[in-house]
Design a protein around this motif. Sequence first.
Motif, short mmCIF file in Angstrom:
data_model
loop_
_atom_site.label_atom_id
_atom_site.label_comp_id
_atom_site.label_asym_id
_atom_site.label_seq_id
_atom_site.Cartn_x
_atom_site.Cartn_y
_atom_site.Cartn_z
N GLY A 47 47.52 48.62 97.31
CA GLY A 47 46.80 48.74 95.99
C GLY A 47 47.16 47.65 95.08
N ILE A 48 47.73 46.55 95.33
CA ILE A 48 48.22 45.42 94.72
C ILE A 48 46.89 44.65 94.07
N THR A 49 46.88 44.40 92.83
CA THR A 49 45.74 43.75 92.45
C THR A 49 45.89 42.33 92.12
N GLU A 50 47.15 41.78 91.65
CA GLU A 50 47.50 40.51 91.32
C GLU A 50 48.36 39.93 92.32
N VAL A 51 48.08 38.74 92.81
CA VAL A 51 49.02 38.07 93.64
C VAL A 51 49.00 36.54 93.48
N GLU A 52 49.88 36.11 93.24
CA GLU A 52 50.24 34.61 92.89
C GLU A 52 51.48 34.04 93.57
N LEU A 53 51.24 32.95 94.10
CA LEU A 53 52.60 32.28 94.71
C LEU A 53 53.00 30.97 93.94
N PHE A 54 54.24 30.85 93.54
CA PHE A 54 54.76 29.93 92.52
C PHE A 54 55.77 29.17 93.60
N GLN A 55 55.53 27.95 93.66
CA GLN A 55 56.29 27.04 94.59
C GLN A 55 57.22 26.31 93.43
N VAL A 56 58.39 25.95 94.23
CA VAL A 56 59.40 25.28 93.23
C VAL A 56 59.08 23.70 93.81
N ASP A 57 59.03 22.92 92.22
CA ASP A 57 58.72 21.73 92.48
C ASP A 57 59.76 20.80 92.86
N TYR A 58 59.39 19.55 92.95
CA TYR A 58 60.24 18.58 93.68
C TYR A 58 61.53 18.17 92.83
N ARG A 59 61.42 18.49 91.62
CA ARG A 59 62.60 18.45 90.83
C ARG A 59 63.66 19.56 90.85
N LEU A 60 63.33 20.72 91.56
CA LEU A 60 63.78 22.09 91.33
C LEU A 60 64.37 22.57 89.89
N SER A 61 63.00 22.16 89.28
CA SER A 61 63.26 22.65 87.58
C SER A 61 62.13 23.54 87.15
N ALA A 62 60.87 23.51 87.96
CA ALA A 62 59.81 24.30 87.75
C ALA A 62 59.43 25.11 88.77
N LEU A 63 58.76 26.34 88.60
CA LEU A 63 57.88 27.26 89.66
C LEU A 63 56.73 27.11 89.37
N LEU A 64 55.95 26.37 90.17
CA LEU A 64 54.49 26.05 89.88
C LEU A 64 53.57 26.93 90.54
N PRO A 65 52.42 27.62 89.83
CA PRO A 65 51.59 28.37 90.55
C PRO A 65 50.29 27.83 91.29
N LEU A 66 50.27 28.27 92.47
CA LEU A 66 49.30 27.70 93.49
C LEU A 66 47.76 27.63 92.88
N THR A 67 47.55 28.42 91.99
CA THR A 67 46.05 28.54 91.55
C THR A 67 45.96 28.59 90.03
N GLU A 68 46.15 29.55 89.26
CA GLU A 68 46.16 29.59 87.74
C GLU A 68 47.34 29.94 87.21
N GLY A 69 47.41 29.57 86.10
CA GLY A 69 48.76 30.04 85.22
C GLY A 69 49.59 29.22 84.76
N GLU A 70 50.44 29.21 83.90
CA GLU A 70 51.45 28.37 83.43
C GLU A 70 52.88 28.19 84.37
N PRO A 71 53.29 27.29 84.38
CA PRO A 71 54.52 27.00 85.25
C PRO A 71 55.80 27.81 84.55
N ILE A 72 56.76 28.22 85.32
CA ILE A 72 57.93 29.03 84.93
C ILE A 72 59.02 28.13 84.97
N GLU A 73 59.44 27.87 84.00
CA GLU A 73 60.75 26.89 83.65
C GLU A 73 61.97 27.52 83.06
N GLY A 74 61.88 28.75 82.56
CA GLY A 74 62.74 29.31 81.68
C GLY A 74 63.83 29.94 82.84
N PRO A 75 65.21 29.61 83.05
CA PRO A 75 66.23 30.00 83.88
C PRO A 75 66.28 31.45 83.67
#
Length: 376
Positions: free
Chosen positions: A33-61
């Motif tokens: 029954g999960i309606t929202e799924v998103e993959l966030f990959q860590v970027d090359y600098r190890l400083s941001a989690l970047l969404p595969l499709t839409e949305g904002e990067p996650i940078e706050g520790p």
Amino acid sequence: MSGAEDRARRTLTEAPADLLVDRLAGELLRSYGITEVELFQVDYRLSALLPLTEGEPIEGPGHPAWRCFDHQEPIVTERTGYLPVSMRGDRRGVLRVSPVPGDPAAVGELLGVATALGHELVAVNEGTDVYRAARRSRRLTLAAEMQWELLPGRSRIRPSFSLAGQLEPAYAVRGDSFDWSDDGHRLWLSTINGMGEGVQASVLTALATHALRNARRAGLGLADQAALADQAVYALHRGEQHVSALLLELDLAGGVMTVVDAGSPRLVLLRGGEVVEQPLEAQFPLGMFDGTDYREQQFTLRRGDRLFVLSDGVVEATGQNVRYGETALDRFLRRTGPMEPLDAVRSLIGDLRAFVAGDLVDDAVVVCLDWTGPQP
């Protein structure tokens, strides 16, 4: 394994390479029954989690996604779950799912699914650019693209050791690189730095890396691996270009470390909270002269020892006309004792970026190895 988890895993193995998350999302909706799924990959600098499709990067520790990534455990907050996506210790990112089922067993199943996704991401990586392209917050230089493609991964965990490495500046690195491999009995680790700038440096590093791999896979000892790579570089450049390298081979049962220092970076030992630079017998860089005869040296690790391999770009990083220096480095390395190797590497690189107020100008490589000893 439940039927739902098994179906999700099977969905991943049968999905087209570019549609892993899309097909997984459909199965998680049907089974949980999960309606929202998103993959966030860590970027090359190890400083941001970047969404595969839409949305904002996650940078706050302090974000739950970063807590999940750092601690490698599920985080559930307000019915949104964050699950670590990794493969044999190589942290790829975080899978965000919502709403999370209230059954704790379901969270455990979803954790298994996220791990399966990590394995599939590695398996399909050579057949699609979808995931590579989504991992970058800016364009890589051509030299950096070549260097990152050479790497075996960014972290590795086995019962007897943990290992991690990072290149900087991540999006513009030139000649610095590292390589590793293990067979359950031995671990081979090398750090390599081709001289020059841009693509010239990356081509030199690639040649040396492949020559070392060719020799290692042929079963040659460490000194002969160095000699073969030396001949490969010299044959092409006749001494006008060369490669600095440090070659290590660790006996995972006894902790005996064999080393060949061919103009290498620093090798630093952290033991019992004290930082000691490991003395090495300096020998000629690979390709500097024709037919250099390389010699091996050995020392023995103790359980719980941590080794850092650090290129000159670390110590010589400069901010406001002041060098980072050995004193600041030693002080910071002591503080990494409780951290996992990847966290130690990321923290050191972060400290260097803060010191220079931005990306490093010169190449830097940091590799961290923990030896925990033979396991039953």
